[in-house]
Design a protein around this motif. Structure first.
Motif, PDB file in Angstrom:
ATOM      1  N   ALA A 157       9.510  12.256  -7.385  1.00 53.41           N
ATOM      2  CA  ALA A 157       8.395  11.384  -7.733  1.00 53.41           C
ATOM      3  C   ALA A 157       7.283  12.179  -8.407  1.00 53.41           C
ATOM      4  CB  ALA A 157       7.852  10.682  -6.489  1.00 53.41           C
ATOM      5  N   GLY A 176       7.436  -0.301  -2.807  1.00 54.06           N
ATOM      6  CA  GLY A 176       7.375   0.691  -3.869  1.00 54.06           C
ATOM      7  C   GLY A 176       6.168   1.592  -3.815  1.00 54.06           C
ATOM      8  N   ASP A 177       5.150   1.239  -3.016  1.00 53.77           N
ATOM      9  CA  ASP A 177       3.983   2.108  -2.876  1.00 53.77           C
ATOM     10  C   ASP A 177       4.371   3.402  -2.178  1.00 53.77           C
ATOM     11  OD1 ASP A 177       2.306   0.259  -4.028  1.00 53.77           O
ATOM     12  OD2 ASP A 177       1.444  -0.458  -2.143  1.00 53.77           O
ATOM     13  N   ILE A 178       3.774   4.506  -2.589  1.00 53.86           N
ATOM     14  CA  ILE A 178       3.912   5.764  -1.860  1.00 53.86           C
ATOM     15  C   ILE A 178       2.735   5.851  -0.892  1.00 53.86           C
ATOM     16  CG2 ILE A 178       3.922   8.283  -2.041  1.00 53.86           C
ATOM     17  CD1 ILE A 178       5.316   8.006  -4.708  1.00 53.86           C
ATOM     18  N   ARG A 192       7.885   6.644   0.084  1.00 50.57           N
ATOM     19  CA  ARG A 192       7.831   5.348  -0.589  1.00 50.57           C
ATOM     20  C   ARG A 192       8.138   4.256   0.425  1.00 50.57           C
ATOM     21  NH1 ARG A 192      10.768   6.475  -4.536  1.00 50.57           N
ATOM     22  NH2 ARG A 192       9.191   6.754  -6.139  1.00 50.57           N
TER      23      ARG A 192
END
Length: 233
Positions: A157, A176-178, A192
């Motif tokens: 990432a 999908g957010d980290i 994630r």
């Protein structure tokens, strides 16, 4: 993403199997990792099994076998995870600058220690120093903090060992957010976030050497979302 203790135990078990043909006893593992009780070994073995690195075999003495190893111990990578590149600001020189080289408006954020699997957030909750970040990276009216990344679980990432991640404090996340996720009130990890259905949360590494961790929703507390990254060359 493995903690240092989990990695040390996996390495010890693997070496003993290779040299002796059988895994070490719980007493030997406890002594090798300098733990006070076997319960700590049980927890580490359970965590390694959940992540797919070892398997416990029924009806067999010292019933452990190595399923795979992370790349740091010589294991082969699995299928790559989806790549995602966060916004990266060069932290070198005199401060953040825009693409034309002009200085940008900056804000000072506290660096609250290091983020790595297995590190309790309570143990890193005291600012060690401050870092300058572009003001436009921060959302007005929200609190932010920074953490130094230790480890390689998010390299695909674009997040490398030694980078400083900028985190916006929040207790919610979208798929999908980290995020900085606190697991069972003990382990803080940068992963994630995805909802896996059935009341479960998937915490995905961005390194094919690490398995996705699936945990119950009530075991996970989101403590912030990644909004930027600072890299010093």
């Amino acid at each position: 993403m493995l903690t240092k203790k989990q990695l040390d135990l996996l390495d010890f078990i693997n070496k003993r199997i290779q040299t002796d043909g059988v895994p070490p006893s719980f007493d030997e593992m406890k002594e090798a990792l300098d733990l006070r009780s076997k319960s700590g070994i049980h927890r580490l073995i359970t965590a390694l099994e959940e992540r797919g690195f070892i398997r416990r075999l029924a009806h067999k003495a010292r019933a452990l076998e190595i399923v795979k190893l992370p790349e740091s111990l010589g294991g082969a990578p699995t299928a790559a995870t989806q790549a995602f590149q966060p916004r990266v600001i060069d932290g070198g020189g005199t401060g953040p600058r825009d693409p034309q080289g002009a200085p940008m408006h900056v804000a000072e954020l506290p660096v609250m220690g290091q983020i790595a699997a297995g590190v309790p957030i309570e143990a890193i909750s005291h600012a060690s120093h401050a870092v300058a970040v572009p003001g436009q990276m921060l959302r007005h009216g929200s609190d932010h903090y920074a953490l130094e990344v230790k480890g390689d679980s998010m390299i695909d990432a674009g997040i490398n060992d030694g980078d400083v991640v900028v985190i916006r404090e929040t207790d919610v996340a979208d798929n999908g957010d980290i995020v900085v996720a606190l697991i069972e009130g003990q382990e803080a990890t940068l992963k994630r976030f995805r909802r896996a259905g059935g009341g479960a949360i998937a915490l995905e590494a961005a390194n094919p050497a690490y398995e996705t961790r699936i945990v119950r929703e009530d075991m996970v507390q989101v403590q912030g979302r990644l909004v930027g990254l600072i890299r010093t060359y």
